[in-house]
Design a protein around this motif. Structure first.
Motif, PDB file in Angstrom:
ATOM      1  N   LEU A  71       0.831  -1.196   0.000  1.00  0.00           N
ATOM      2  CA  LEU A  71       0.000   0.000   0.000  1.00  0.00           C
ATOM      3  C   LEU A  71       0.874   1.257   0.000  1.00  0.00           C
ATOM      4  O   LEU A  71       2.099   1.192   0.158  1.00  0.00           O
ATOM      5  CB  LEU A  71      -0.912  -0.011   1.222  1.00  0.00           C
ATOM      6  N   ALA A  72       0.228   2.415  -0.177  1.00  0.00           N
ATOM      7  CA  ALA A  72       0.963   3.680  -0.264  1.00  0.00           C
ATOM      8  C   ALA A  72       1.785   3.953   0.986  1.00  0.00           C
ATOM      9  O   ALA A  72       2.852   4.573   0.918  1.00  0.00           O
ATOM     10  CB  ALA A  72      -0.017   4.828  -0.523  1.00  0.00           C
ATOM     11  N   ASP A  73       1.296   3.494   2.138  1.00  0.00           N
ATOM     12  CA  ASP A  73       2.036   3.731   3.378  1.00  0.00           C
ATOM     13  C   ASP A  73       3.100   2.683   3.648  1.00  0.00           C
ATOM     14  O   ASP A  73       3.712   2.666   4.714  1.00  0.00           O
ATOM     15  CB  ASP A  73       1.072   3.813   4.558  1.00  0.00           C
ATOM     16  N   GLY A  74       3.308   1.768   2.681  1.00  0.00           N
ATOM     17  CA  GLY A  74       4.328   0.740   2.827  1.00  0.00           C
ATOM     18  C   GLY A  74       3.845  -0.553   3.447  1.00  0.00           C
ATOM     19  O   GLY A  74       4.596  -1.523   3.549  1.00  0.00           O
ATOM     20  N   THR A  75       2.582  -0.609   3.850  1.00  0.00           N
ATOM     21  CA  THR A  75       2.031  -1.822   4.450  1.00  0.00           C
ATOM     22  C   THR A  75       1.861  -2.918   3.394  1.00  0.00           C
ATOM     23  O   THR A  75       1.351  -2.653   2.303  1.00  0.00           O
ATOM     24  CB  THR A  75       0.666  -1.536   5.106  1.00  0.00           C
ATOM     25  N   LYS A  76       2.264  -4.115   3.730  1.00  0.00           N
ATOM     26  CA  LYS A  76       2.060  -5.255   2.844  1.00  0.00           C
ATOM     27  C   LYS A  76       0.728  -5.925   3.174  1.00  0.00           C
ATOM     28  O   LYS A  76       0.419  -6.168   4.342  1.00  0.00           O
ATOM     29  CB  LYS A  76       3.190  -6.281   2.997  1.00  0.00           C
ATOM     30  N   VAL A  77      -0.055  -6.175   2.127  1.00  0.00           N
ATOM     31  CA  VAL A  77      -1.338  -6.829   2.349  1.00  0.00           C
ATOM     32  C   VAL A  77      -1.507  -7.956   1.340  1.00  0.00           C
ATOM     33  O   VAL A  77      -0.861  -7.991   0.294  1.00  0.00           O
ATOM     34  CB  VAL A  77      -2.520  -5.842   2.218  1.00  0.00           C
ATOM     35  N   ALA A  78      -2.386  -8.895   1.670  1.00  0.00           N
ATOM     36  CA  ALA A  78      -2.726  -9.996   0.781  1.00  0.00           C
ATOM     37  C   ALA A  78      -4.186  -9.872   0.378  1.00  0.00           C
ATOM     38  O   ALA A  78      -5.065  -9.882   1.240  1.00  0.00           O
ATOM     39  CB  ALA A  78      -2.494 -11.335   1.475  1.00  0.00           C
ATOM     40  N   PRO A  79      -4.499  -9.723  -0.911  1.00  0.00           N
ATOM     41  CA  PRO A  79      -5.897  -9.748  -1.345  1.00  0.00           C
ATOM     42  C   PRO A  79      -6.515 -11.101  -1.017  1.00  0.00           C
ATOM     43  O   PRO A  79      -5.851 -12.140  -1.082  1.00  0.00           O
ATOM     44  CB  PRO A  79      -5.797  -9.521  -2.852  1.00  0.00           C
ATOM     45  N   MET A  80      -7.786 -11.116  -0.678  1.00  0.00           N
ATOM     46  CA  MET A  80      -8.418 -12.324  -0.171  1.00  0.00           C
ATOM     47  C   MET A  80      -9.384 -12.983  -1.149  1.00  0.00           C
ATOM     48  O   MET A  80      -9.885 -14.085  -0.886  1.00  0.00           O
ATOM     49  CB  MET A  80      -9.157 -12.008   1.128  1.00  0.00           C
ATOM     50  N   GLN A  81      -9.675 -12.373  -2.290  1.00  0.00           N
ATOM     51  CA  GLN A  81     -10.668 -12.943  -3.196  1.00  0.00           C
ATOM     52  C   GLN A  81     -10.312 -14.381  -3.578  1.00  0.00           C
ATOM     53  O   GLN A  81      -9.206 -14.673  -4.022  1.00  0.00           O
ATOM     54  CB  GLN A  81     -10.781 -12.100  -4.463  1.00  0.00           C
ATOM     55  N   GLY A  82     -11.270 -15.296  -3.382  1.00  0.00           N
ATOM     56  CA  GLY A  82     -11.092 -16.687  -3.757  1.00  0.00           C
ATOM     57  C   GLY A  82     -10.422 -17.557  -2.709  1.00  0.00           C
ATOM     58  O   GLY A  82     -10.454 -18.787  -2.809  1.00  0.00           O
ATOM     59  N   ARG A  83      -9.810 -16.956  -1.720  1.00  0.00           N
ATOM     60  CA  ARG A  83      -9.170 -17.759  -0.670  1.00  0.00           C
ATOM     61  C   ARG A  83     -10.229 -18.360   0.254  1.00  0.00           C
ATOM     62  O   ARG A  83     -11.321 -17.820   0.403  1.00  0.00           O
ATOM     63  CB  ARG A  83      -8.196 -16.901   0.146  1.00  0.00           C
ATOM     64  N   ILE A  84      -9.880 -19.475   0.872  1.00  0.00           N
ATOM     65  CA  ILE A  84     -10.810 -20.153   1.780  1.00  0.00           C
ATOM     66  C   ILE A  84     -10.131 -20.249   3.137  1.00  0.00           C
ATOM     67  O   ILE A  84      -9.201 -21.033   3.332  1.00  0.00           O
ATOM     68  CB  ILE A  84     -11.189 -21.550   1.254  1.00  0.00           C
ATOM     69  N   VAL A  85     -10.590 -19.418   4.071  1.00  0.00           N
ATOM     70  CA  VAL A  85      -9.973 -19.378   5.397  1.00  0.00           C
ATOM     71  C   VAL A  85     -10.987 -19.661   6.505  1.00  0.00           C
ATOM     72  O   VAL A  85     -10.661 -19.575   7.689  1.00  0.00           O
ATOM     73  CB  VAL A  85      -9.290 -18.016   5.647  1.00  0.00           C
ATOM     74  N   LYS A  86     -12.204 -20.011   6.118  1.00  0.00           N
ATOM     75  CA  LYS A  86     -13.242 -20.332   7.087  1.00  0.00           C
ATOM     76  C   LYS A  86     -13.997 -21.573   6.631  1.00  0.00           C
ATOM     77  O   LYS A  86     -13.845 -22.039   5.504  1.00  0.00           O
ATOM     78  CB  LYS A  86     -14.218 -19.155   7.249  1.00  0.00           C
ATOM     79  N   GLY A  87     -14.819 -22.104   7.535  1.00  0.00           N
ATOM     80  CA  GLY A  87     -15.653 -23.246   7.196  1.00  0.00           C
ATOM     81  C   GLY A  87     -15.043 -24.570   7.605  1.00  0.00           C
ATOM     82  O   GLY A  87     -13.847 -24.679   7.875  1.00  0.00           O
ATOM     83  N   PRO A  88     -15.865 -25.620   7.642  1.00  0.00           N
ATOM     84  CA  PRO A  88     -15.386 -26.949   8.043  1.00  0.00           C
ATOM     85  C   PRO A  88     -14.486 -27.571   6.985  1.00  0.00           C
ATOM     86  O   PRO A  88     -14.597 -27.282   5.794  1.00  0.00           O
ATOM     87  CB  PRO A  88     -16.679 -27.751   8.215  1.00  0.00           C
ATOM     88  N   GLU A  89     -13.594 -28.440   7.437  1.00  0.00           N
ATOM     89  CA  GLU A  89     -12.710 -29.214   6.564  1.00  0.00           C
ATOM     90  C   GLU A  89     -12.854 -30.676   6.950  1.00  0.00           C
ATOM     91  O   GLU A  89     -12.981 -31.009   8.134  1.00  0.00           O
ATOM     92  CB  GLU A  89     -11.260 -28.782   6.727  1.00  0.00           C
ATOM     93  N   TYR A  90     -12.788 -31.565   5.964  1.00  0.00           N
ATOM     94  CA  TYR A  90     -13.028 -32.979   6.221  1.00  0.00           C
ATOM     95  C   TYR A  90     -11.907 -33.843   5.625  1.00  0.00           C
ATOM     96  O   TYR A  90     -11.205 -33.432   4.698  1.00  0.00           O
ATOM     97  CB  TYR A  90     -14.352 -33.426   5.587  1.00  0.00           C
ATOM     98  N   LEU A  91     -11.806 -35.036   6.167  1.00  0.00           N
ATOM     99  CA  LEU A  91     -11.024 -36.116   5.565  1.00  0.00           C
ATOM    100  C   LEU A  91     -12.021 -37.206   5.195  1.00  0.00           C
ATOM    101  O   LEU A  91     -12.793 -37.664   6.048  1.00  0.00           O
ATOM    102  CB  LEU A  91      -9.983 -36.659   6.548  1.00  0.00           C
ATOM    103  N   THR A  92     -12.007 -37.613   3.923  1.00  0.00           N
ATOM    104  CA  THR A  92     -12.973 -38.605   3.454  1.00  0.00           C
ATOM    105  C   THR A  92     -12.258 -39.784   2.819  1.00  0.00           C
ATOM    106  O   THR A  92     -11.292 -39.617   2.071  1.00  0.00           O
ATOM    107  CB  THR A  92     -13.944 -37.991   2.426  1.00  0.00           C
ATOM    108  N   VAL A  93     -12.751 -40.992   3.124  1.00  0.00           N
ATOM    109  CA  VAL A  93     -12.314 -42.222   2.475  1.00  0.00           C
ATOM    110  C   VAL A  93     -13.392 -42.639   1.483  1.00  0.00           C
ATOM    111  O   VAL A  93     -14.571 -42.760   1.845  1.00  0.00           O
ATOM    112  CB  VAL A  93     -12.085 -43.351   3.502  1.00  0.00           C
TER     113      VAL A  93
END
Length: 637
Positions: free
Chosen positions: A260-282
């Motif tokens: 950003l203009a103030d020098g802060t590094k950021v990561a855009p979040m569009q499409g990322r999955i950082v919430k919700g349940p996760e499973y292991l399936t056989v």
């Protein structure tokens, strides 16, 4: 010592009386009941080459009969290779092979009249992301297993969308699919992982193996809400959409950073999955039916819905670059039955969970976590892949996870401050010393003392030798390619030199730094890079092309790996599976060369078989045997 090793191998029937060197037999019963796997194809120098499996339970002095059109054309001598060139044969001929005295009788050989087996594909339908971006599908990594119990392997193929992403990059991705195919081209099923599993090399690692010993392989992997199994049944909430639609979070590292203009590094979040349940399936291998599903362990955060600050505290960043780095492998942790091992993280926090599939139940065996008290030194030392082998000789497997190893009981075995690397190889790379070795290259040279590669004792982690580097060493290979030096040779992108087992430079290295494959019939390995197989000419310091088929494509960008490399059929040499460039066909290539050597099929060596199981994990690497297979002390090939 070499003579004693050779004598032991001959007694156990692992090798023929021709020059070959094998240090140890398989340490446990084979999990698969394989057939003869006979195949016929045009030989390199004319006629038809017929090859077939020599199995671990065949008598060491077994002899075989080759039939053309139902009539014998060859009977092998004791110890002769399970490969025969019929100079009078044509692609119109039909062949069968039988072991003399075997009640099973003749087994028909597949005729690959083009030198390869084509498997037609039907890609998933193209799609459009919520942001209006169109995507299509590419046939990506593959694995194999006997899904129906008939003694012949089937292929499990992952389909990646054209907008798949590395964890460091933002953006929506299309759904990931898995297909299962018989070698005759029949598609058994298709699994849709749904919108809540992001596409990319680090997200979906799938295991194909017979985990419960019933003679049929299962398929196990991480799933999410909306995953649809091979019978059409939905796992979790079919309507859930856990993808981030936008926004930005603070970023702690340089990878893919937006400033950003103030020098802060950021990561855009569009499409990322950082919430919700996760499973292991056989899943059932024959039908793709979901057999059991459990919460994925460890979760990204307890409860599944962390803030960016909580995610960063748990894994090292708040945008899932580190927390969504997954690895997977199969290990015989009790020495008798295979277990699943699923790993999460390796740049910072590292966690591995072992699971058993027994009697229709999915249960966790253990969890190793570098965040636990006493495990702090294991953080940040994982690789972009893992390996599995019994490194301490107790009959139970360990997991080698980069610059660290986890014992069969889920406790740390050893760790070294060499930190993260992109590639490693575990085998009996130096047959002059006991046990297995681990060769790897390293990325974090600022923290490891400027080391680009190292050879380690796989049991203790003792560093045997190193080579320096001034920057990230992204590629490295260990394979026996020069008969003048006993054992494997080693090379990497940090040097233009080739090294012997003592770490001494012995000449210029090959340009190729990708896969190594047993292909042409001698005991040296050949170079597999992209869609070309080459022979290292150690006298001239050049690579001579052996196979370069047109119209094919490799996978995963600059990694340029095949869909799969494995001893899938025929004798002990390896096959390679590539996709056609239009993604409408897989092609399985097998060697057209004769060989004087007899070995038990490599798929019945535990280290090799498990290497095929983990090969699709993250940055794909070639499988290695658990014994030394290469030129002898005097250069015997």
């Amino acid at each position: 010592m070499a003579a004693q090793i050779r004598a032991l191998a001959l007694i156990l029937g692992l090798v023929s009386s021709t020059p070959a060197f094998a240090a140890t037999p398989p340490s446990r019963p084979a999990a698969e009941r394989l057939g003869r796997g006979a195949v016929a194809l045009p030989a390199r120098d004319g006629g038809i080459l017929v090859t077939w499996r020599f199995l671990a339970d065949d008598p060491k002095n077994a002899r075989f009969r080759v039939l053309r059109g139902g009539k014998p054309v060859h009977v092998t001598r004791t110890g002769e290779a399970t490969a025969f060139v019929d100079t009078s044969g044509t692609t119109e001929s039909s062949y069968a092979v039988e072991r003399i005295g075997d009640r099973a009788g003749p087994q028909r050989a597949m005729m690959w009249d083009k030198g390869y087996l084509p498997i037609p594909l039907s890609p998933p339908a193209d799609g459009v992301t919520p942001a209006g971006e169109a995507y299509s599908y590419t046939a990506n990594d593959a694995s194999l297993g006997d899904l129906d119990g008939d003694g012949q392997y089937e292929i499990v193929l992952k389909w990646d969308p054209s907008n798949s992403h590395d964890n460091a990059h933002t953006g929506y991705t299309g759904n990931v699919f898995l297909d299962a195919y018989r070698l005759d081209g029949t598609r058994l099923w298709r699994i849709d992982l749904g919108r809540n599993v992001r596409a990319g090399a680090h997200y979906t690692q799938f295991l194909v193996f017979d985990f419960d010993g019933d003679g049929r392989a299962e398929v196990a992997l991480k799933t999410g809400d909306g995953t649809v199994d091979g019978t059409g049944k939905v796992i979790g909430d079919a309507n859930a959409d856990w993808r981030s639609s936008g926004g930005e979070v603070p970023q702690q590292d340089r990878t893919g950073a937006k400033v950003l203009a103030d020098g802060t590094k950021v990561a855009p979040m569009q499409g990322r999955i950082v919430k919700g349940p996760e499973y292991l399936t056989v899943f059932e291998g024959l039908t793709g039916k979901a057999l059991a599903t459990a919460p994925y362990d460890p979760p990204r955060y307890p409860g599944g819905n962390p803030t960016p600050e909580q995610l960063a505290a748990a894994w090292g960043d708040g945008y899932a670059n580190r927390s969504d780095r997954f690895l997977a492998g199969v290990a015989y942790l009790d020495g008798h039955m295979p277990s699943m091992v699923f790993g999460r993280g390796y740049y910072a926090r590292t966690a591995l969970a072992a699971w058993d599939w027994r009697g229709g139940k999915l249960t966790q065996r253990w969890l190793f976590d570098s965040s636990a008290t006493g495990n702090e030194d294991y953080a940040g030392r994982g690789n972009h892949q893992l390996s599995v082998a019994d490194v301490d000789g107790d009959g139970r497997d360990e997991v080698i996870y980069g610059s660290m190893a986890v014992d069969d009981d889920g406790k740390g075995l050893w760790t070294k401050p060499l930190f993260h690397g992109d590639t490693m190889h575990v085998s009996d790379l130096d047959p002059a010393r006991p046990g297995l070795e681990k060769f790897g290259v390293f990325e974090d040279i600022r923290r490891n003392g400027g080391l680009g590669s190292a050879l380690l004792d796989a049991r203790t982690g003792e560093v045997l030798w190193t080579t320096p580097a001034e920057q990230d060493t992204g590629r490295g290979v260990a394979a026996d390619i020069d008969p003048r030096h006993y054992g494997a040779e080693f090379w990497g992108s940090n040097s233009d030199r080739l090294y012997d087992t003592k770490g001494q430079p012995i000449g210029a290295r090959p340009r190729q730094m990708n896969f190594a494959i047993w292909w042409d019939g001698d005991l040296l390995r050949e170079l597999l890079d992209g869609t070309t197989i080459s022979k290292w000419n150690w006298e001239q310091g050049t690579s001579d092309t052996l196979l370069a088929p047109e119209g094919l494509a490799s996978n995963n960008g600059t990694k340029a790996n095949p869909a799969l490399q494995a001893d899938l059929i025929g004798d002990w040499r390896e096959e390679v599976i590539w996709r056609r460039a239009d993604n409408r066909e897989l092609r399985i290539y097998t060697t057209p060369f004769a060989t004087p050597h007899r070995f038990v099929t490599l798929m019945q060596d535990p280290v090799y078989r498990l290497g095929v199981a983990w090969q699709n994990t993250a940055y794909n690497q070639p499988p290695h045997t658990g014994f030394y297979l290469g030129a002898g002390p005097k250069g015997e090939q």
